[in-house]
Design an enzyme around this catalytic site. Structure first.
Site, PDB file in Angstrom:
ATOM      1  N   HIS A 159       4.101  -4.943  -9.563  1.00 52.16           N
ATOM      2  CA  HIS A 159       2.948  -5.597  -8.956  1.00 52.16           C
ATOM      3  C   HIS A 159       2.950  -7.102  -9.220  1.00 52.16           C
ATOM      4  O   HIS A 159       2.410  -7.873  -8.431  1.00 52.16           O
ATOM      5  CB  HIS A 159       1.651  -4.924  -9.408  1.00 52.16           C
ATOM      6  CG  HIS A 159       1.476  -3.609  -8.728  1.00 52.16           C
ATOM      7  ND1 HIS A 159       1.855  -2.426  -9.312  1.00 52.16           N
ATOM      8  CD2 HIS A 159       1.059  -3.291  -7.484  1.00 52.16           C
ATOM      9  CE1 HIS A 159       1.643  -1.447  -8.466  1.00 52.16           C
ATOM     10  NE2 HIS A 159       1.158  -1.933  -7.345  1.00 52.16           N
ATOM     11  N   GLU A 215       2.903   7.958  -0.335  1.00 56.10           N
ATOM     12  CA  GLU A 215       3.708   7.263  -1.343  1.00 56.10           C
ATOM     13  C   GLU A 215       4.235   8.209  -2.416  1.00 56.10           C
ATOM     14  O   GLU A 215       4.973   7.808  -3.302  1.00 56.10           O
ATOM     15  CB  GLU A 215       2.941   6.090  -1.965  1.00 56.10           C
ATOM     16  CG  GLU A 215       1.584   6.409  -2.487  1.00 56.10           C
ATOM     17  CD  GLU A 215       0.851   5.170  -3.011  1.00 56.10           C
ATOM     18  OE1 GLU A 215       1.430   4.084  -3.091  1.00 56.10           O
ATOM     19  OE2 GLU A 215      -0.332   5.316  -3.338  1.00 56.10           O
ATOM     20  N   ASP A 273       6.090   2.860  -3.955  1.00 56.57           N
ATOM     21  CA  ASP A 273       6.028   4.062  -4.794  1.00 56.57           C
ATOM     22  C   ASP A 273       6.877   5.187  -4.227  1.00 56.57           C
ATOM     23  O   ASP A 273       7.469   5.957  -4.982  1.00 56.57           O
ATOM     24  CB  ASP A 273       4.571   4.522  -4.942  1.00 56.57           C
ATOM     25  CG  ASP A 273       3.850   3.680  -5.982  1.00 56.57           C
ATOM     26  OD1 ASP A 273       4.419   3.482  -7.065  1.00 56.57           O
ATOM     27  OD2 ASP A 273       2.751   3.197  -5.693  1.00 56.57           O
ATOM     28  N   CYS A 287       2.811  -0.063   4.705  1.00 58.52           N
ATOM     29  CA  CYS A 287       2.273  -1.222   3.998  1.00 58.52           C
ATOM     30  C   CYS A 287       3.067  -1.534   2.733  1.00 58.52           C
ATOM     31  O   CYS A 287       2.755  -2.483   2.023  1.00 58.52           O
ATOM     32  CB  CYS A 287       0.795  -1.027   3.672  1.00 58.52           C
ATOM     33  SG  CYS A 287       0.491   0.399   2.620  1.00 58.52           S
TER      34      CYS A 287
HETATM   35  C1  PEP Z   1       3.229   1.093  -2.191  1.00 58.73           C
HETATM   36  O1  PEP Z   1       3.359   1.871  -3.135  1.00 58.73           O
HETATM   37  O2  PEP Z   1       4.130   0.889  -1.347  1.00 58.73           O
HETATM   38  C2  PEP Z   1       1.975   0.350  -2.022  1.00 58.73           C
HETATM   39  C3  PEP Z   1       1.732  -0.358  -0.956  1.00 58.73           C
HETATM   40  O3  PEP Z   1       1.093   0.389  -3.052  1.00 58.73           O
HETATM   41  P1  PEP Z   1       1.230  -0.458  -4.401  1.00 58.73           P
HETATM   42  O4  PEP Z   1       2.380  -1.403  -4.242  1.00 58.73           O
HETATM   43  O5  PEP Z   1      -0.065  -1.155  -4.596  1.00 58.73           O
HETATM   44  O6  PEP Z   1       1.485   0.589  -5.415  1.00 58.73           O
HETATM   45 MG    MG Z   2       1.634   2.393  -4.277  1.00 61.09          MG
END
Ligand code: PEP
Ligand code: MG
Length: 579
Positions: free
Chosen positions: A195, A440, A464, A511
């Site tokens: 993140h 995910e 994920d 996303c």
């Molecule tokens: C993902 O897992 O691709 C996602 C968009 O969520 P995050 O990156 O916040 O875990």
């Molecule tokens: Mg995620």
């Protein structure tokens, strides 16, 4: 002497500037006895350290930027109060005399005692406070040890226009620093889709992770060049390198300016296939970047960042206020609000009381919807706020990390209860607000046909999905080489999700960061994806790639890739797609 160090480039761009090092290393506490006639001096040394710790906190408190959305002041006040408490201010002095020992040792003894006391408490809130005690004690210990860069907080005043080098940065720390005009980040640990890396991309800050053992080679205030695309850092570069990279910076600026010309063009392929392109955000403040690139909808709003760097969870009104700002700013555009995804690398002080951070495998533990369903006090205010916000514009609610229908049924039931409650209080909400899930966890991709009857839309979270499908920790640079969006298993899971949703007539988007990487756009179009949600910095580049693409032949090549086993052949086919 010039030096080149290699890591993993996670956020494109070139930065040239002076280094600011953030030192998180734990303090080693020395333990020794002192002659009686030295004890008074030792006490003075301890008192001076406590007083300096207070000054540091007050100094930071005065410099909190006015527009900081998180309750940093409350957090600092709590630490200041602890420094005033006899438990930390007086008892260590008694211990110095009693054991005839050095201040560090006395402080450590007292800290252990307090932590033990907290551990015995049943109240999870109180028990979580022990982390504050440890932080305050660490601050004093570091002063006693003569560390000047005691932690990232006091360094804030010096952060502007520097390149931050640290062993690692948590997402919370990255958020903390976002107001300080950092030129770039470089960390010794961390993965491509951690993140922290995502935040760096979202903020448009060049970043490198996995620069193992870099700190012994780089001194504070060294001039460095960060190449965030190649993952290279040049320490004390020569004049020629500086000239070359300044020229690259100018080119980059020209490229960005040229891209902004397509800001208002429709997003469709050269042969007329319309594609939906949305933006991912973490804060209402990100709407400035969304506007800059001409974004018209939010495909992922990561609401958990509202919980970072604070002691108490946000209340319903604070959630509502944040969502209202995003909705108002979009003037009718779609806003996909994802319910909080705390846990794993995104810890909130309170969630520690659920042992999320100390779990053996935090990424497989109490995270996202699992945490929410366990702690309704955290979840319900957010759900109420999202429902109320739905009366203000086009809002969708999305649930992260769902792995089964049981969880979906539980969430739906809670939402139903909240609707009844809002209705009875005559509070407006959109009764038809679309409800969707993130795909995910591989289980979701494999069961898309079973899930689609219960949701209005789906969104593929590749960050994920890849981590769980390939058993590769997305934050661990040691296994980063295995983190592969082109792995046949990943591509098949994506294809299954797209096909499952399309057959059921439910919209599906992507996303995860894979959607923000222009190398994969044509492959994803070939796999049948027609909706992308990307970080603001990548938005125009992805739009440009879509505009330059022709659908003709993409499905055939994508099908071929799905049947290919060798990585080299897959890479070759991808090159053919992108040619
Ligand atoms: C993902 O897992 O691709 C996602 C968009 O969520 P995050 O990156 O916040 O875990
Ligand atoms: Mg995620």
């Amino acid at each position: 002497m010039s030096l080149t160090l290699h890591g993993i480039g996670v956020s494109k761009g070139i930065a040239i500037g002076k280094v600011h090092i953030i030192n998180h290393d734990p303090v080693e506490v020395s333990e020794y006895c002192l002659p009686k006639h030295h004890l008074d001096d030792e006490v003075v040394r301890f008192e001076n350290a406590v007083s300096l710790a207070c000054q540091q906190l007050l100094h930071i408190r005065e410099r909190i930027p006015k527009d900081t959305t998180v309750d940093v002041a409350g957090f600092l006040d709590a630490h200041l109060l602890m420094l005033e408490d006899n438990l930390l201010k007086k008892v260590p002095i008694d211990l110095i005399y009693e054991h005839q020992c050095n201040a560090e040792w006395a402080l450590k003894m007292q800290c252990d005692n307090i932590v033990q006391l907290f551990d015995k408490m049943d109240d999870p809130y109180l028990s979580a406070r022990k982390h504050d005690v440890v932080q305050v004690v660490t601050r004093i210990q570091r002063i006693l040890r003569g560390y000047t860069d005691i932690s990232y907080e006091p360094a804030q005043a010096y952060l502007a226009n520097t390149i931050v080098l640290a062993n690692d940065l948590s997402p919370a720390e990255t958020v903390f620093m976002q107001h300080h005009n950092i030129l770039a980040f470089a960390t010794e640990y961390g993965g491509t889709t951690s993140h922290t890396a995502i935040l760096a991309r979202s903020l448009g800050i060049p970043a490198i992770v996995g620069l193992r053992h870099a700190r012994p080679y780089i001194q504070p205030n060294d001039t460095v060049i960060v190449d965030g695309e190649k993952g290279v850092i040049f320490v004390a570069p020569d004049e020629r390198s500086l000239r070359y990279y300044r020229m690259r910076q100018r080119e980059e600026k020209r490229y960005r300016a040229a891209l902004s010309k397509i800001k208002t063009s429709p997003t469709m392929t050269r042969d007329g296939t319309p594609v939906t392109l949305h933006v991912n955000i973490e804060f209402p403040e990100d709407m400035t970047a969304v506007k800059r690139v001409g974004g018209e909808g939010i495909g992922l709003y990561r609401t958990e960042f509202l919980f970072m760097n604070r002691q108490q969870p946000p209340e319903e009104e604070e959630h509502f206020d944040a969502y209202s700002r995003v909705i108002r700013s979009l003037k009718g555009g779609l806003v996909t609000i994802r319910t909080l995804d705390l846990g794993a690398d995104k810890q909130f002080v309170d969630s520690r009381s659920h042992e999320g951070s100390s779990a053996t495998n935090p990424a497989l533990g109490l995270r996202a919807i699992r945490l929410c369903l366990k702690d309704l006090k955290l979840f319900k205010p957010q759900l109420r706020a999202i429902l109320r916000a739905s009366a203000l514009g086009q809002v969708r609610m999305m649930i992260p990390m769902v792995c089964g229908l049981q969880e979906l049924a539980q969430v739906t039931k809670i939402i139903e209860e909240i609707r009844t409650e809002l209705h009875s209080k005559s509070l407006p909400f959109d009764p038809a607000m679309p409800f969707g899930v993130m795909v995910e966890v591989p289980a979701m991709a494999l069961c898309t046909d079973l899930v689609t009857p219960y949701v209005d839309f789906l969104s593929i979270g590749t960050n994920d999905l890849i981590q769980y499908a390939l058993a590769v920790d997305r934050s661990d640079e040691a296994v980063n080489y295995l983190y592969d969006p082109l792995h046949p298993a990943v591509l098949r899971l994506i294809k299954m999700s797209i096909d499952g949703a399309t057959q059921a007539g439910k919209p599906i988007s992507m996303c995860g960061e894979m959607a923000s990487d222009s190398r994969y756009v044509r492959l994803l179009l070939g796999l049948g994806l027609r909706s992308f949600s990307v970080n603001p910095e990548a938005y125009l580049e992805i739009k440009q790639t879509i505009i330059n693409s022709k659908m003709d032949g993409l499905a055939r090549l994508a099908k071929k890739i799905l049947k290919t086993s060798s990585q080299a052949d897959i890479t070759g086919l991808l090159e053919a797609i992108n040619a």
